[in-house]
Design an enzyme around this catalytic site. Structure first.
Site, PDB file in Angstrom:
ATOM      1  N   GLU A  94      -0.069  -5.529   5.858  1.00  0.00           N
ATOM      2  CA  GLU A  94       1.174  -5.566   5.381  1.00  0.00           C
ATOM      3  C   GLU A  94       2.079  -6.667   5.885  1.00  0.00           C
ATOM      4  O   GLU A  94       2.894  -7.732   5.904  1.00  0.00           O
ATOM      5  CB  GLU A  94       1.866  -4.058   5.223  1.00  0.00           C
ATOM      6  CG  GLU A  94       1.681  -3.187   4.259  1.00  0.00           C
ATOM      7  CD  GLU A  94       1.655  -1.629   4.688  1.00  0.00           C
ATOM      8  OE1 GLU A  94       1.567  -0.637   3.838  1.00  0.00           O
ATOM      9  OE2 GLU A  94       1.965  -1.404   5.211  1.00  0.00           O
ATOM     10  N   SER A 108       1.767   5.489  -1.972  1.00  0.00           N
ATOM     11  CA  SER A 108       2.085   6.271  -3.780  1.00  0.00           C
ATOM     12  C   SER A 108       3.389   5.051  -4.432  1.00  0.00           C
ATOM     13  O   SER A 108       2.882   5.398  -5.562  1.00  0.00           O
ATOM     14  CB  SER A 108       2.115   7.564  -3.002  1.00  0.00           C
ATOM     15  OG  SER A 108       3.680   7.220  -2.496  1.00  0.00           O
ATOM     16  N   ASP A 130       6.320  -3.883  -1.695  1.00  0.00           N
ATOM     17  CA  ASP A 130       5.999  -3.011  -1.211  1.00  0.00           C
ATOM     18  C   ASP A 130       6.305  -1.717  -0.649  1.00  0.00           C
ATOM     19  O   ASP A 130       8.059  -2.016  -0.976  1.00  0.00           O
ATOM     20  CB  ASP A 130       5.064  -3.604   0.347  1.00  0.00           C
ATOM     21  CG  ASP A 130       4.282  -2.341   1.132  1.00  0.00           C
ATOM     22  OD1 ASP A 130       3.531  -1.539   0.860  1.00  0.00           O
ATOM     23  OD2 ASP A 130       3.687  -3.356   2.594  1.00  0.00           O
ATOM     24  N   THR A 178       0.929  -0.894  -0.394  1.00  0.00           N
ATOM     25  CA  THR A 178       0.390   0.095   0.267  1.00  0.00           C
ATOM     26  C   THR A 178       1.131   1.058  -0.305  1.00  0.00           C
ATOM     27  O   THR A 178       2.520   1.249   0.236  1.00  0.00           O
ATOM     28  CB  THR A 178      -0.879  -0.219   1.317  1.00  0.00           C
ATOM     29  OG1 THR A 178      -1.758  -0.982   1.205  1.00  0.00           O
ATOM     30  CG2 THR A 178      -2.086   1.657   1.698  1.00  0.00           C
TER      31      THR A 178
END
Ligand code: 5RP
Length: 217
Positions: A103, A30, A81, A28
């Site tokens: 995560e 940008s 990630d 997760t």
């Protein structure tokens, strides 16, 4: 290169790690969002992805990637990630986007964890970035007091309810000299769901965008 261009560059570099892999784990944030956008070109090669947040699930579906349940997917070959801080031992602080629990589950359930980030995330000692701790709501103040005992300054992230319906405390001013020990200590506090330290299970490979290069740790 701008920070965003560096994020795109490392996302592109991560594509090399998903060759011939049918189910991938996706994080997760940008940086990971750039990676998800690039997955559109692979939608016919990938069976699906296990997602670390509701936000990531939506994005994956938008680019045509099927979202799979970790219970059905089993052990994953690879997890991609980002991170908020990375030290030279590939230990991480994560959770700036509030998705730390899922995560951490996916990182632990994956054979290979590829972390992608721009150079601003590299540090010698973790802790400048406030350490996120996901807590059961009724335990928030108790856990905050325990964080003070550990030398930190806890701040409740009031605007955030996690995907698991919990709260997040951001712990400021910690100098994390022994990340594994601190991870164990915080994990053991009743009411803590997850601490955003990824030291017991660090990244296996870190791709850092630096200058106009991708440096591999
Ligand atoms: C979300 C995370 C992200 O990986 C972390 O916050 C980095 O985000 P970005 O790629 O936007 O810098 O841990 O919970």
């Amino acid at each position: 290169m701008t920070q965003d261009e560096l994020k795109q560059k490392v996302a592109q570099a991560a594509l090399a790690y998903i060759k011939d892999i049918s189910i991938i784990g996706v994080g997760t944030g940008s940086t990971t969002n750039h990676f998800i956008n690039m997955l559109a070109d692979f939608k016919n090669d990938i069976e699906g992805a296990v997602s670390s947040s509701e936000g990531t699930s939506e994005r994956l579906k938008k680019v045509g990637i099927r979202v799979l349940d970790l219970n059905e997917a089993g052990t994953l070959e690879v997890y991609i990630d980002g991170a908020d801080e990375i030290n030279p031992r590939k230990q991480l602080v994560k959770g700036g986007g509030g998705a730390l629990t899922r995560e951490k589950i996916i990182a632990q359930a994956s054979k290979k964890f590829i972390c992608i980030a721009d150079d601003s995330k590299s540090v010698d000692v973790l802790g400048k970035f406030p350490l996120p701790v996901e807590v059961i709501p009724m335990a928030r103040s108790f856990v905050a007091r325990e964080m003070v005992k550990l030398g930190g300054q806890p701040v409740w992230r009031e605007s955030c309810i996690t995907d698991n319906h919990n709260h997040i405390i951001d712990v400021h001013n910690l100098s994390i000299l022994d990340p594994i020990e601190l991870e164990k200590t915080i994990n053991n506090i009743p009411g803590v769901v997850t601490v955003g330290l990824f030291a017991i299970r660090p990244a296996d490979v870190v791709l850092i965008g630096k200058g106009d290069q991708v440096v591999t740790l």
